[in-house]
Design a protein around this motif. Sequence first.
Motif, PDB file in Angstrom:
ATOM      1  N   ASP A   1       0.880  -1.156   0.000  1.00  0.00           N
ATOM      2  CA  ASP A   1       0.000   0.000   0.000  1.00  0.00           C
ATOM      3  C   ASP A   1       0.922   1.211   0.000  1.00  0.00           C
ATOM      4  O   ASP A   1       1.742   1.364   0.915  1.00  0.00           O
ATOM      5  CB  ASP A   1      -0.876   0.031   1.253  1.00  0.00           C
ATOM      6  N   ALA A   2       0.828   2.031  -1.025  1.00  0.00           N
ATOM      7  CA  ALA A   2       1.687   3.211  -1.125  1.00  0.00           C
ATOM      8  C   ALA A   2       0.883   4.362  -1.709  1.00  0.00           C
ATOM      9  O   ALA A   2       0.236   4.208  -2.741  1.00  0.00           O
ATOM     10  CB  ALA A   2       2.906   2.924  -2.002  1.00  0.00           C
ATOM     11  N   ALA A   3       0.954   5.485  -1.039  1.00  0.00           N
ATOM     12  CA  ALA A   3       0.281   6.697  -1.529  1.00  0.00           C
ATOM     13  C   ALA A   3       1.143   7.344  -2.607  1.00  0.00           C
ATOM     14  O   ALA A   3       2.250   6.888  -2.897  1.00  0.00           O
ATOM     15  CB  ALA A   3       0.068   7.665  -0.366  1.00  0.00           C
ATOM     16  N   ASP A   4       0.632   8.413  -3.184  1.00  0.00           N
ATOM     17  CA  ASP A   4       1.409   9.172  -4.153  1.00  0.00           C
ATOM     18  C   ASP A   4       2.699   9.658  -3.505  1.00  0.00           C
ATOM     19  O   ASP A   4       2.752   9.876  -2.284  1.00  0.00           O
ATOM     20  CB  ASP A   4       0.609  10.378  -4.651  1.00  0.00           C
ATOM     21  N   PRO A   5       3.727   9.858  -4.297  1.00  0.00           N
ATOM     22  CA  PRO A   5       4.994  10.341  -3.742  1.00  0.00           C
ATOM     23  C   PRO A   5       4.835  11.714  -3.100  1.00  0.00           C
ATOM     24  O   PRO A   5       4.043  12.534  -3.547  1.00  0.00           O
ATOM     25  CB  PRO A   5       5.912  10.440  -4.960  1.00  0.00           C
ATOM     26  N   ILE A   6       5.621  11.937  -2.072  1.00  0.00           N
ATOM     27  CA  ILE A   6       5.713  13.245  -1.441  1.00  0.00           C
ATOM     28  C   ILE A   6       6.916  13.931  -2.084  1.00  0.00           C
ATOM     29  O   ILE A   6       8.011  13.376  -2.101  1.00  0.00           O
ATOM     30  CB  ILE A   6       5.935  13.100   0.078  1.00  0.00           C
ATOM     31  N   VAL A   7       6.702  15.117  -2.631  1.00  0.00           N
ATOM     32  CA  VAL A   7       7.786  15.856  -3.287  1.00  0.00           C
ATOM     33  C   VAL A   7       8.192  16.997  -2.364  1.00  0.00           C
ATOM     34  O   VAL A   7       7.353  17.790  -1.943  1.00  0.00           O
ATOM     35  CB  VAL A   7       7.349  16.396  -4.664  1.00  0.00           C
ATOM     36  N   THR A   8       9.482  17.049  -2.057  1.00  0.00           N
ATOM     37  CA  THR A   8       9.986  18.068  -1.148  1.00  0.00           C
ATOM     38  C   THR A   8      11.242  18.716  -1.720  1.00  0.00           C
ATOM     39  O   THR A   8      12.023  18.050  -2.396  1.00  0.00           O
ATOM     40  CB  THR A   8      10.296  17.458   0.241  1.00  0.00           C
TER      41      THR A   8
END
Length: 159
Positions: free
Chosen positions: A37-44
């Motif tokens: 289960d993986a959400a959309d990537p977090i971009v930082t």
Amino acid sequence: MSRTAAVLVVSTRAAAGVYADETGPLIVDWLHEHGFDAADPIVTPDTRVDAALRAALATAPDLLLTTGGTGVSPDDGTPEATAAVLDRELPGLMEELRRRGLAATPMALLTRGVAGIAGRTVVMNLPGSRGGVRDGLAVLDPILDHLLAQLRGEGDHAR
């Protein structure tokens, strides 16, 4: 048992909307194919990698993969931020990533990424290129199930 993963894209330019990141979605697709289960990537942006790593780890995923910020540019700080949260390192993962990447480009030797365990989470820094990400996922592919089982103390590793 359900497995969770988080993906952190470290890129000042992608965070600013200068270009669309392609590595994060590649990782998320791979994770879904491998039952996570993986959400959309977090971009930082690179300047916020410390806080973004700690926030991602606060959700206690089984696996946290980062992409980007592993080179030698002045603002590349992903390895240092990651090392600060690790309890134990897994240097063999990065050694193999660099070895595989070297077959395609000598630039693979410039990645400074680290991998290890933070609490109950496996963390691995992947380069910010599609090829580097593919190499990193290929390193994880044959060992990830065993690594997670071992970390959980399952099977032959029961406590």
